[in-house]
Design a protein around this motif. Structure first.
Motif, short mmCIF file in Angstrom:
data_model
loop_
_atom_site.label_atom_id
_atom_site.label_comp_id
_atom_site.label_asym_id
_atom_site.label_seq_id
_atom_site.Cartn_x
_atom_site.Cartn_y
_atom_site.Cartn_z
N PHE A 1 -40.22 26.92 23.38
CA PHE A 1 -39.46 27.18 22.17
C PHE A 1 -38.68 28.50 22.12
O PHE A 1 -37.76 28.63 21.32
N PRO A 2 -38.99 29.55 22.93
CA PRO A 2 -38.25 30.81 22.78
C PRO A 2 -36.74 30.68 22.93
O PRO A 2 -35.97 31.31 22.20
N GLY A 3 -36.29 29.86 23.88
CA GLY A 3 -34.85 29.67 24.05
C GLY A 3 -34.21 29.00 22.85
O GLY A 3 -33.07 29.31 22.48
N ARG A 4 -34.95 28.10 22.21
CA ARG A 4 -34.44 27.43 21.02
C ARG A 4 -34.31 28.42 19.85
O ARG A 4 -33.34 28.38 19.09
N VAL A 5 -35.30 29.29 19.71
CA VAL A 5 -35.22 30.30 18.66
C VAL A 5 -34.03 31.22 18.91
O VAL A 5 -33.27 31.54 18.00
N LYS A 6 -33.84 31.61 20.14
CA LYS A 6 -32.70 32.47 20.47
C LYS A 6 -31.38 31.78 20.15
O LYS A 6 -30.44 32.41 19.65
N GLU A 7 -31.30 30.50 20.44
CA GLU A 7 -30.04 29.79 20.16
C GLU A 7 -29.77 29.73 18.65
O GLU A 7 -28.62 29.83 18.22
N LEU A 8 -30.81 29.58 17.85
CA LEU A 8 -30.62 29.60 16.40
C LEU A 8 -30.08 30.94 15.93
O LEU A 8 -29.26 31.01 15.00
N LEU A 9 -30.51 32.02 16.57
CA LEU A 9 -29.96 33.34 16.23
C LEU A 9 -28.53 33.48 16.74
O LEU A 9 -27.65 33.98 16.03
N ASN A 10 -28.28 33.02 17.97
CA ASN A 10 -26.93 33.09 18.53
C ASN A 10 -25.93 32.36 17.65
O ASN A 10 -24.81 32.83 17.42
N LEU A 11 -26.33 31.19 17.15
CA LEU A 11 -25.43 30.39 16.31
C LEU A 11 -25.07 31.11 15.01
O LEU A 11 -24.00 30.88 14.45
N GLN A 12 -25.96 31.98 14.56
CA GLN A 12 -25.69 32.75 13.34
C GLN A 12 -24.87 34.01 13.61
O GLN A 12 -24.56 34.76 12.68
N GLY A 13 -24.53 34.25 14.87
CA GLY A 13 -23.78 35.44 15.21
C GLY A 13 -24.64 36.60 15.63
O GLY A 13 -24.14 37.71 15.83
N ARG A 14 -25.92 36.38 15.79
CA ARG A 14 -26.87 37.41 16.25
C ARG A 14 -27.04 37.21 17.76
O ARG A 14 -27.88 36.45 18.19
N SER A 15 -26.27 37.92 18.54
CA SER A 15 -26.19 37.67 19.98
C SER A 15 -27.42 38.20 20.71
O SER A 15 -27.54 39.41 20.93
N VAL A 16 -28.32 37.30 21.07
CA VAL A 16 -29.57 37.69 21.73
C VAL A 16 -29.74 37.05 23.11
O VAL A 16 -30.80 37.17 23.72
N GLY A 17 -28.70 36.36 23.58
CA GLY A 17 -28.75 35.83 24.93
C GLY A 17 -29.65 34.63 25.12
O GLY A 17 -29.94 33.89 24.17
N LYS A 18 -30.12 34.46 26.34
CA LYS A 18 -30.89 33.28 26.72
C LYS A 18 -32.37 33.61 26.89
O LYS A 18 -32.76 34.76 27.03
N GLY A 19 -33.18 32.55 26.89
CA GLY A 19 -34.59 32.71 27.18
C GLY A 19 -34.79 33.11 28.64
O GLY A 19 -33.98 32.76 29.50
N ARG A 20 -35.87 33.84 28.89
CA ARG A 20 -36.18 34.21 30.27
C ARG A 20 -36.67 32.97 31.02
O ARG A 20 -37.53 32.25 30.53
N HIS A 21 -36.11 32.74 32.18
CA HIS A 21 -36.49 31.57 32.97
C HIS A 21 -38.00 31.56 33.21
O HIS A 21 -38.57 32.60 33.51
N PRO A 22 -38.67 30.41 33.01
CA PRO A 22 -38.17 29.05 32.82
C PRO A 22 -38.02 28.60 31.37
O PRO A 22 -38.08 27.39 31.10
N ASN A 23 -37.89 29.54 30.42
CA ASN A 23 -37.68 29.14 29.03
C ASN A 23 -36.23 28.71 28.82
O ASN A 23 -35.37 29.50 28.45
N VAL A 24 -35.97 27.44 29.10
CA VAL A 24 -34.61 26.92 29.10
C VAL A 24 -34.04 26.88 27.69
O VAL A 24 -34.77 26.90 26.69
N MET A 25 -32.72 26.84 27.62
CA MET A 25 -32.02 26.76 26.35
C MET A 25 -31.89 25.30 25.91
O MET A 25 -32.08 24.38 26.71
N PRO A 26 -31.59 25.05 24.63
CA PRO A 26 -31.49 23.66 24.15
C PRO A 26 -30.32 22.91 24.77
O PRO A 26 -29.34 23.51 25.22
N THR A 27 -30.45 21.60 24.77
CA THR A 27 -29.37 20.74 25.26
C THR A 27 -28.24 20.72 24.23
O THR A 27 -28.44 21.12 23.07
N PRO A 28 -27.05 20.24 24.61
CA PRO A 28 -25.95 20.13 23.63
C PRO A 28 -26.34 19.31 22.39
O PRO A 28 -25.97 19.67 21.27
N LYS A 29 -27.10 18.23 22.59
CA LYS A 29 -27.52 17.42 21.44
C LYS A 29 -28.47 18.20 20.54
O LYS A 29 -28.36 18.15 19.30
#
Length: 302
Positions: free
Chosen positions: A248-276
């Motif tokens: 879940f860490p990459g998903r939380v980061k993406e929720l912040l990124n979408l709000q304009g809070r630029s926090v990058g990606k999860g540390r591998h292997p914490n993958v980011m969410p799919t386009p869907k």
């Protein structure tokens, strides 16, 4: 211990493309959360990818938090390690920085017995001598309500962070007569319900993702405005549904990124969410009114 109450966001830890701590991004998000009226700060836990931070990285994160936090705001150091000596080493390091409490997971890899857990937390308490919150998140080593009541015999143990709402309610009821016992919520789908069952507040990724709404909901609950608290609950749950999957860490980061809070990606292997999955996040954030600043240069103000 009494000061640790209310909304305490577990910080995400931004990394550069070279997989180093992005100090500037980290400081910006700390300042953002403080500006939203949170009651404390925590770093080193699950949301902050604490299990895959080195000791040096954890220390540096804590150094930054201690520099940025307002005077009087409590700081909780999360520690996720599997050996007693490793927890003690990190905790003593955190103590030198002036943190107010430590948030420690039970050991996970081998599991443990109730006696083993008692000796684990007793030894940490004996050597570190800091207020201690147990982070009850390990599926292979769950701390039941009766076991927590026994652990409260250790002077430094005063709280438990629960991820299961039923266990939260049971623990709160069983330990109500113990003055120092405090139950913190990480039951993200049911934060409001845990407040009703006696929570001392939330140390929850949801507070990190939606601090405005979480602070407003907590205040409404404390003031007896249950209608407002319930309406906010309806906005928050769809957001939670988009990130409570592994990892879940990459998903939380993406929720912040979408709000304009630029926090990058999860540390591998914490993958980011799919386009869907990202589309679902956008939908949930829009419904909650949290995307109005996206695409306008971010939400941070210096």
């Amino acid at each position: 211990m009494a000061a640790i109450e209310g909304m305490v966001p577990p910080l995400v830890v931004p990394f550069t493309p070279e997989d180093k701590l992005d100090e500037e991004a980290f400081r910006k998000d700390i300042r953002y959360l403080i500006g939203k009226g949170v009651d404390g700060l925590s770093t080193g836990g699950s949301t902050g990818e604490g299990a895959i931070l080195s000791d040096a990285e954890l220390r540096h994160c804590l150094e930054i938090v201690m520099e940025e936090k307002p005077k009087g705001m409590p700081v909780v150091a999360g520690i996720i390690r599997n050996a007693t000596r490793d927890v003690i080493r990190c905790a003593l390091d955190a103590k030198t920085l002036g943190v107010d409490a430590i948030l420690v997971t039970p050991v996970s890899y081998y599991g443990c017995t109730a006696l083993g857990n008692y000796e684990f937390f007793r030894e940490i308490a004996r050597q570190v001598k800091l207020p201690l919150i147990i982070y009850n998140v390990v599926p292979t080593n769950v701390i039941g309500p009766e076991e927590f009541l026994n652990l409260l015999q250790i002077d430094e143990v005063f709280g438990i962070k629960q991820v299961d709402p039923v266990r939260h309610a049971e623990t709160g009821a069983l330990c109500a007569s113990v003055g120092k016992a405090r139950v913190y919520s990480a039951c993200d789908r049911m934060l409001y319900g845990t407040y009703v069952s006696g929570s001392a507040g939330a140390i929850s990724a949801l507070v990190t993702v939606a601090p405005d709404l979480c602070v407003k909901q907590w205040k409404a609950f404390k003031e007896g405005d249950q209608h407002t608290a319930m309406e906010i609950h309806k906005k928050l749950v769809p957001i939670v549904q988009t990130y409570l999957q592994h990892p879940f860490p990459g998903r939380v980061k993406e929720l912040l990124n979408l709000q304009g809070r630029s926090v990058g990606k999860g540390r591998h292997p914490n993958v980011m969410p799919t386009p869907k999955e990202r589309e679902e996040m956008v939908k949930a954030l829009k419904q909650a009114g949290l995307l109005k600043n996206a695409g306008e240069g971010g939400v941070y103000h210096t």
